[in-house]
Design an enzyme around this catalytic site. Sequence first.
Site, PDB file in Angstrom:
ATOM      1  N   VAL A 171       0.848  -1.197   0.000  1.00  0.00           N
ATOM      2  CA  VAL A 171       0.000   0.000   0.000  1.00  0.00           C
ATOM      3  C   VAL A 171       0.880   1.242   0.000  1.00  0.00           C
ATOM      4  O   VAL A 171       1.601   1.498   0.959  1.00  0.00           O
ATOM      5  CB  VAL A 171      -0.936   0.024   1.227  1.00  0.00           C
ATOM      6  CG1 VAL A 171      -1.771   1.299   1.230  1.00  0.00           C
ATOM      7  CG2 VAL A 171      -1.835  -1.202   1.236  1.00  0.00           C
ATOM      8  N   GLY A 204       8.223   5.431 -18.031  1.00  0.00           N
ATOM      9  CA  GLY A 204       8.201   4.290 -17.127  1.00  0.00           C
ATOM     10  C   GLY A 204       7.235   4.430 -15.973  1.00  0.00           C
ATOM     11  O   GLY A 204       7.218   3.591 -15.073  1.00  0.00           O
ATOM     12  N   LYS A 243      -5.434  -1.418  -3.061  1.00  0.00           N
ATOM     13  CA  LYS A 243      -4.881  -0.787  -1.859  1.00  0.00           C
ATOM     14  C   LYS A 243      -5.988  -0.346  -0.905  1.00  0.00           C
ATOM     15  O   LYS A 243      -5.868  -0.498   0.309  1.00  0.00           O
ATOM     16  CB  LYS A 243      -4.008   0.401  -2.267  1.00  0.00           C
ATOM     17  CG  LYS A 243      -2.822   0.017  -3.147  1.00  0.00           C
ATOM     18  CD  LYS A 243      -2.162   1.232  -3.771  1.00  0.00           C
ATOM     19  CE  LYS A 243      -1.070   0.835  -4.740  1.00  0.00           C
ATOM     20  NZ  LYS A 243      -0.495   1.985  -5.458  1.00  0.00           N
TER      21      LYS A 243
END
Length: 430
Positions: A134, A189, A207
């Site tokens: 998380v 990226g 999460k």
Amino acid sequence: MTTSLKLGIAGLGTVGSGVVRLIEENGSLLAERTGRPLVVSAVSARDRRKDRGLNLEGVRWYDDPLAMAADAELDIIVELIGGSDGVALDLVKTALEHGKSVVTANKAMMAHHGTDLARLAESRQVALSYEAAVAGGIPAIKVLREGLAANQFVRIHGILNGTCNYILSTMRDTGREFGEVLAEAQKLGYAEADPSFDVDGVDAAHKLALLTALAFGTEVDFDSIQMEGIRNISSMDIAYAEELGYRIKLLGMARRKNGQVEQRVHPCMVPLDNPLSRVDGVFNAVLAQGDFSGPIMIEGAGAGENPTASAVVADLMDIARGLRLPPFAVPADKLERAQPLESDAHFGAYFLRLLVVDRPGVIADIATALRDEEISVEALLQRGRAPGEAVPLVIVTHETGEAQVLRALRRIEELDSCLQEPRFIRIENS
């Protein structure tokens, strides 16, 4: 100093390599702070020949990660393979069944199987730690489970996906559209070749499912999360939001309401005086509100090699110190099966964006649809005139029920003056 803690690491990608490097570079510091050296004794990865720039001399290599999980000489298995099922899940189950503690960064696996894995870990009296699952390097789990342990939580919300936050921040700063900024994020990226998990809200929902269980003592319930991504957010939405005193953020939010648990991931209009509005780029933030602590926000890098490796090793250090807490703050057999709040039961203010024909009577028709659903209008914006042509129309409502908004928008869409499906964004005023 007591005997070393022997680690087996499964997965030597970006995070796994970062964990090995961190232990190598800061090993003496870790030993001083825990009283036990952390030693990488075994690893498992798909390609043994790949040069990862790591010193693995004297480290046992396993082609089969499940065999490593059963190695009697190892104390802890670090799972960094990824994926909600398959090898990663089998690895964790095998390790726990053999009485080994597990540290994982696998949010998808924990979101889908966290309750069952917590029960297994507790039955074997070993640790199951997932800080890195998380918000990367932000110690969100530790803050909720330990730092704010004395509180009943009122609500949890935050920016839980750095890719979406980068895209929305860049759209705001440059005026460019979603597709162009997404392509840039992929080149840098920040986004995967297939960005669906990020931009459709799935990653943030994984999460949120873990934070919800931890905050409210409920079983992990990913399937009940109301989920919407950012693909439909336009530069026009962002410009209007700024004009109205808001910024658009993808938020994950959870709260208890009338005995039910509401979990939502979707774009929100966040007021400029809300600290979440100022969290930009690839950063994440979690804002927790306890009944005694009040609101507390933690912010930092939500992904990347070093921040995530830092979170993994922090879990390893807790285990080295002998700290073993229930994964979700209370014993797994005490976790409640919460009743989810219906998706259209939300109550709040809304930003509505319409594309309509500029002609007399259009606003009156729209106002009728809103009036019939008892929706009160706070603001209406229409820029410029284009008689007979398409013009954008923005409406901000006062607080109302989401079911009413959806019914009104369906009526508006049926008007011959409405040229595309109406869009709406929820306004986060709390």
